[in-house]
Every structure is written in structure tokens, then in C-alpha cells.
Enzyme design. Sequence first.
Site, PDB file in Angstrom:
ATOM      1  CG  HIS A  62      -1.768   1.193   1.340  1.00 14.19           C
ATOM      2  ND1 HIS A  62      -2.018   1.814   2.541  1.00 14.19           N
ATOM      3  CD2 HIS A  62      -2.432   1.930   0.416  1.00 14.19           C
ATOM      4  CE1 HIS A  62      -2.794   2.850   2.347  1.00 14.19           C
ATOM      5  NE2 HIS A  62      -3.062   2.950   1.069  1.00 14.19           N
ATOM      6  CD  GLU A  65      -2.654   2.760  -3.697  1.00  8.32           C
ATOM      7  OE1 GLU A  65      -3.187   3.883  -3.744  1.00  8.32           O
ATOM      8  OE2 GLU A  65      -3.000   1.879  -2.900  1.00  8.32           O
ATOM      9  CG  HIS A  66      -0.164   6.226  -0.771  1.00 10.71           C
ATOM     10  ND1 HIS A  66      -0.871   7.353  -0.446  1.00 10.71           N
ATOM     11  CD2 HIS A  66      -0.966   5.175  -0.438  1.00 10.71           C
ATOM     12  CE1 HIS A  66      -2.054   7.016   0.060  1.00 10.71           C
ATOM     13  NE2 HIS A  66      -2.117   5.695   0.090  1.00 10.71           N
ATOM     14  CD  GLU A 144      -5.134   5.477   3.202  1.00 16.98           C
ATOM     15  OE1 GLU A 144      -5.770   4.477   2.832  1.00 16.98           O
ATOM     16  OE2 GLU A 144      -4.193   5.969   2.553  1.00 16.98           O
TER      17      GLU A 144
END
Length: 459
Positions: A62, A65-66, A144
Site C-alpha cells: 500500500h 502504491e502511494h 490515513e
Amino acid sequence: MPMGHTATAPAGAGGLTATEHRLANGLRVVLSEDHLTPVAAVCLWYDVGSRHEVKGRTGLAHLFEHLMFQGSGQVKGNGHFELVQGAGGSLNGTTSFERTNYFETMPAHQLELALWLEADRMGSLLAALDDESMENQRDVVKNERRQRYDNVPYGTAFERLTALAYPEGHPYHHTPIGSMADLDAATLEDARNFFRTYYAPNNAVLSVVGDIDPEQTLQWIEKYFGSIPQHDGKPAPRDGELPDTIGEQLRHVVEEDVPARALMAAYRLPQDGTRACDAADLALTVLGGGESSRLHNRLVRHDRTAVSAGFGVLRLAGAPSLGWLDVKTSHGVEVPDIEAAVDEELARFAAQGPTDQEMERAQAQLEREWLDRLGTVAGRADELCRYAVLFGDPQLALTAVQRVLEVTAEEVQAVAAERLRPDNRAVLVYEPTKAEDADTAEPAAAQTDSDDEEEGKDK
């Protein structure tokens, strides 16, 4: 030039077609023409998700991905967003247990821009990946986690239940968001190695759907992606197999500042891609798929002991799927009362099966959901990638509903009797920190779609 073949419309595909191609570097390409509106969707799935992570480095898929939105060889900083949105398009990316995807929907005449941008990231991201971008996105992902998990009511429910349902050491034991400690521990070299291992053309599927000229589109794909070298040495994901049932009831009680008591449970179900998983999906649709379902009618309408009751399937291809139950209680109602009613309904369903009317309604509901996904160019592009990456054949996306419609009531009853039992579930009970806080919650359906397993890029 790319090699490929054109597929005729499969039976049950409603006239939809897709062509498949493969570049010399291993990139799989799927094209589907749709000239209804002048838009085109680009979807790129990489065969990497949180199940590929190792202990001590959870959340890396994840986080990466950022990082893919932090610039590449020819695109600096936030340029990917700026170029796509400036051309009238939209974009994002998400990470799940089993894949990471990136997607753009563009005006048809801007398709080449989207292809160039995705190719530039795939081929030259390491040129822009540095300590500054690493620290920037590490902080974004940690924030997040605070906003979506740690600081909202029931926010850690999915993480807790997943950890209960899959034993320690299982590749699905942790969710894509990862832990704070592991996010802090990730290094720039970890990220670079992750890219070299997984972000290769031979570990990806690219789909383009919409108002396209297939020949021109393939020429652009060959032009921008064809020179990117393939990477070898990707390790196979760890084995996700488990027994069909858990064999006992696992249970955890959480005392938190939540607006209502809640009963949540995860049942071990057949893997995605099987007829048994389709049968389980139909069973849970009858039991908890919307306001006409048995659990909603019993708990919310009749008994008025709950303000919401939902039940659905989290489909997984590399491990047993999960049947996801989510019930929020009415004011003053105790969880054991809810649990007893749920078990009574599940036992009745296992003994009697669905009625003809329930089967017809559940199949129609799943058919509508399938049509909704394939009815947009972006949804169809995503489904084509999904079936190519997880099951090896994108054409299966065009006939998925036919397999659901072929399932019988007897099969639905059988999978319910085998799997929807107290000794095959992980249970999470939420108790407000103060008894008087157990007030009604806002009605909310059980979170059972793909968002449960996804962590997305915040714009």
C-alpha cells in the site's frame, strides 16, 4: 509488434467482446471496444498485494502504491494527477490482499496520454524515488490509518476479524494498511527492491476499454511499454490454503467508545472462482443482502433489536473467502440476544434452504451488480484485469453472471449447512465503554464489497 488474438463474444456475454495480446516483454494486454460514449478507461493490475509481504514489512504494498503518484522519470512530483485531471480525466489506485491497481478514465482523444503516464511509472519510477518522497508518503499512509482505522468507531473491526479468521503466519493474517511499526521500519531500499521485484511488465495486465481504435491503441502500447525490460525472480506467494472450516468459534470482545453494541463475524467460505463460492454468495445475499433479506426482516423490521444487519462475501482467490456479518444493535439490546436470533435464522436456512422467490431475487440482485460493473468502461476494464490476474482468463469476466445463474437452490442450502455454523466463525463483539452509550447507530450495511480489502490513494 504485439502478438494476440481476437475473441468472439462468449455465450452469456451480452455481446461484449475482448481481444487479448501479449508483448515480447510479457505484458498482457486486453482491449474491449465500446463506442457508446467518447471515453476510454485504462486499467493496470500488478500481481502484488499484502499477501506477498513478509513479517516486519506489512503495509509495504500500500505504501508503494502511494509512491507511484510521487513522480517518475519524465513526470515530476504530483504531475500524474495534474496531467490527467488537466486533460479532463479521473484517476486513482488501490491495494488489496491480492493485487495493486492503477486506473484512468479519459476523453477518448487523450488515451495516449494515459498510456504514456502508466508506462513512464512502470519503466522509470526508480529515477524519482528518493528519501523525500518516501518520508512524505509514509506520513500520508500513517495519517490515513489514523483517519480510517484507529480514530473512527468500529474502524479496526476488519483488521481484528481478519487476524482472527486467518492464523498467525498466514499471508492474509494482516490487512493492506499495515501496522504503524512496520510503516516506520520500511526503508528506501525496501521500496526500491519491492519495485524491482513486482513492478514489471511480465507481472502486470493492462486493459483498455471504450471508444478506441484497437490497432492504434496497440501501437501506442508497444511504443511506450514495449521497451521496458521484464524482471525475473519474483517469489511465489505463500500458501493460503486452510481447512474448509475453522473447527471452533473464535471470539474477541472490544470495549471502545462506539455509538452502539455490535456483533460482527467472519465465516470461512470457499475460494473465489469456484461454483461453491457463487453458491455462498447467493446464500449470503438471501440472508443479508439488503432490506429484503432474512436478517434485516428479522432483526430490524420484526424484532427491532438492530438498526442494521448485513451479510455478504469478501471473495478471495488465494485463500478461503470470508462471509462478513455486521449487525448494529438497537438501544438497550444485548449482543447475546442478537447472536441467538442470527443463529436461529442460519440454522433454519441450512435446514430448509432458500425459497424459489428468494433464489430468483438473489440471482437477479447479483446479475444487476454484474451489469453495473460491466456497464461502465472503467468497471469493465477492472473486471477484465481481475479475471486475467487472478484466474488467468479475462474472458471469464464476460460470463461470470451465467455461472451464478446456473447455481441451484440445493447447492445454496448445502454450502450454508456446511459453512454457516458457529464452529466456523471468528466473532467480534463491540461493547461501548459506558452502558448508557449503547444508543442507536446510523443504519449502515455490512461492508462486504471490495472496499473492505482495499487501501486507496487519497487525492
